[in-house]
Design a protein around this motif. Structure first.
Motif, mmCIF file in Angstrom:
data_model
loop_
_atom_site.group_PDB
_atom_site.id
_atom_site.type_symbol
_atom_site.label_atom_id
_atom_site.label_comp_id
_atom_site.label_asym_id
_atom_site.label_seq_id
_atom_site.Cartn_x
_atom_site.Cartn_y
_atom_site.Cartn_z
ATOM 1 N N ALA A 323 23.193 19.051 -61.553
ATOM 2 C CA ALA A 323 22.371 18.514 -62.645
ATOM 3 C C ALA A 323 22.203 19.515 -63.782
ATOM 4 N N PRO A 328 25.733 15.068 -68.867
ATOM 5 C CA PRO A 328 26.357 13.817 -69.317
ATOM 6 C C PRO A 328 26.040 13.480 -70.774
ATOM 7 N N ASP A 356 26.477 9.724 -65.930
ATOM 8 C CA ASP A 356 25.468 10.231 -64.996
ATOM 9 C C ASP A 356 25.498 9.460 -63.677
ATOM 10 N N SER A 360 26.389 10.991 -59.972
ATOM 11 C CA SER A 360 25.475 10.837 -58.835
ATOM 12 C C SER A 360 26.187 10.247 -57.626
#
Length: 445
Positions: A323, A328, A356, A360
């Protein structure tokens, strides 16, 4: 086999590539020779009779190629530099001043490198003092205090800076990433001893030759599995708008955004290991707490409680590190500025949300696979493999070996293809890590 000899012949024909490889081998030879030079004032025979390092110290000894246990002038290796690089990288995420330097291009990179070097000196001095105090017993010291401690700290600091300089020279004038190659050579140097020890153990009545062959086959498949995880990529198609300037057409081509399944590299394992060493550290500072069952369990890397906790931490840190390293929104903005778009997805915020969601989805299986690789050494130990050989079945060492070898092969292939020779493989290309993954793994290795 003929293809192999042809490729080696092509490599030798290219003067620049030949000189780079020979220079790299020479620097690595200097490093290995230095790793056997014992600190002045230390009785090597007494050190040889001491118990082998375990736990975190055993991991450091592996990264240093055995220099740590030999009290070599390179005992600390490049680990202080790695620690300083991780600190600077984290500061670049949290501190605006460091973020600004990261965006200044070459000048900012030079400033960050200089800060990293100064921080390396500070960390090396502190670790050198702790090393002399804890690892070199009074029986092994042949010089009076405090001359021995001061001289050893200076020599250890100079040794680490020299190794760091060797790594930078390999990167500039050799082939591959110098620091990563030095770590890789240190790890590989421990492999023959581990294999010989395991072979001797099996032949002395602990199963015979067949179990040893099965272990080698299992190690081969683990390496293949690790390569698949390191090389795994999810490609997102990107279409660029067609532009006509004069009589020439620009754009109008389809490219791909390669999103790594394991974008965080070895960093989650490094962070998780740092936390898992806390119980053992507490036990050293508070001897009365060593009788605690929970503390003893979490200090034993072969227990299922340790493996489960370690795996959960790796999964959490993988999501966290991915993250903060993969943005993104920035990828979407850069794509929009260059006239690119993902087919079927609106430019701007929608594109950022789509990227994103893809990250994930691929990070979850990537983190699970990374956790499996990390805890494989404990399973190998449970199955009777000696601890020194079991470390090669997974963990940070295996990921570093695979990543560095792939990067080095990719650079060699680039030199071959640039001069119109065949690459290392008849079909496909040797793919190194993407910049994001390479930065993450390079900081850990």
């Amino acid at each position: 086999m003929k293809k192999l000899f042809t490729t080696l012949s092509n490599i030798w024909k290219i003067q620049d590539l030949r000189e780079r490889i020979l220079f790299t081998l020479l620097c690595l030879l200097v490093y290995r020779i230095g790793s056997f030079i014992v600190l002045p004032g230390v009785d090597a025979n007494v050190l040889h009779n001491q118990k082998a390092t375990q736990g975190l110290l055993g991991l450091l000894n592996m990264f240093a190629g055995g220099s740590f246990s030999r009290a070599s002038i390179f005992a600390l290796g490049v680990m202080p530099y790695i620690s300083a690089s991780i600190v600077v990288q984290l500061l670049g995420i949290a501190v605006p001043t460091f973020q600004k330097m990261q965006k200044e291009g070459e000048s900012g990179r030079k400033k960050l490198n200089q800060i990293t070097r100064y921080l390396t000196v500070i960390i090396t001095v502190l670790q050198g003092a702790a090393y002399v105090r804890s690892q070199i017993t009074p029986e092994a010291k042949m010089m009076a205090e405090p001359i021995f401690t001061i001289s050893s700290m200076l020599i250890l600091t100079a040794g680490t800076m020299f190794v760091m300089w060797l790594g930078e020279k390999i990167t500039d004038k050799g082939i591959g990433n110098g620091i990563s190659l030095i770590i890789m050579v240190g790890i590989i140097a421990q492999l023959p001893a581990g294999m010989i020890q395991e072979f001797a153990s099996r032949m002395e009545g602990n199963g015979g030759l067949i179990p040893f062959i099965v272990e080698l086959a299992a190690l081969f498949f683990v390496v293949i599995f690790t390569i698949l995880i390191v090389q795994g990529v999810r490609k997102i198609p990107v279409q660029y708008a067609k532009k006509i300037v004069g009589n020439k057409q620009y754009g109008g081509v389809r490219q791909y955004i390669p999103l790594k399944v394991n974008a965080a590299g070895v960093m989650p394992i490094i962070f998780a290991q740092a936390i898992m060493f806390i119980p053992a550290t507490v036990g050293q500072f508070f001897p009365g707490a060593q009788g605690s069952t929970l503390l003893a369990t979490l200090s034993n890397y072969t227990s299922w409680q340790y493996s489960l906790t370690f795996a959960i931490l790796i999964i959490l840190f993988t999501f966290f590190y991915t993250a903060i390293t993969v943005n993104p929104v920035q990828m979407s903005d850069d794509m929009k500025k260059n006239g690119g778009f993902i087919p079927g997805v609106k430019p701007g915020k929608t594109t950022g949300d789509y990227i994103d969601s893809v990250i994930s989805k691929i990070t979850l299986p990537g983190s699970i696979f990374l956790a499996i690789i990390a805890i494989l050494p404990s399973f190998a130990s449970k199955l009777g493999v000696n601890s020194q050989f079991a470390h090669f079945y997974g963990g940070t060492s295996l990921l570093i070996l695979v990543g560095v070898v792939l990067d080095t092969l990719q650079q060699i292939e680039s030199h071959l293809l640039m001069r119109h020779y065949d690459g290392l493989m008849k079909t496909g290309r040797v793919r190194g890590r993407t910049p994001v993954a390479a930065d993450a793994a390079g900081s850990g290795i």
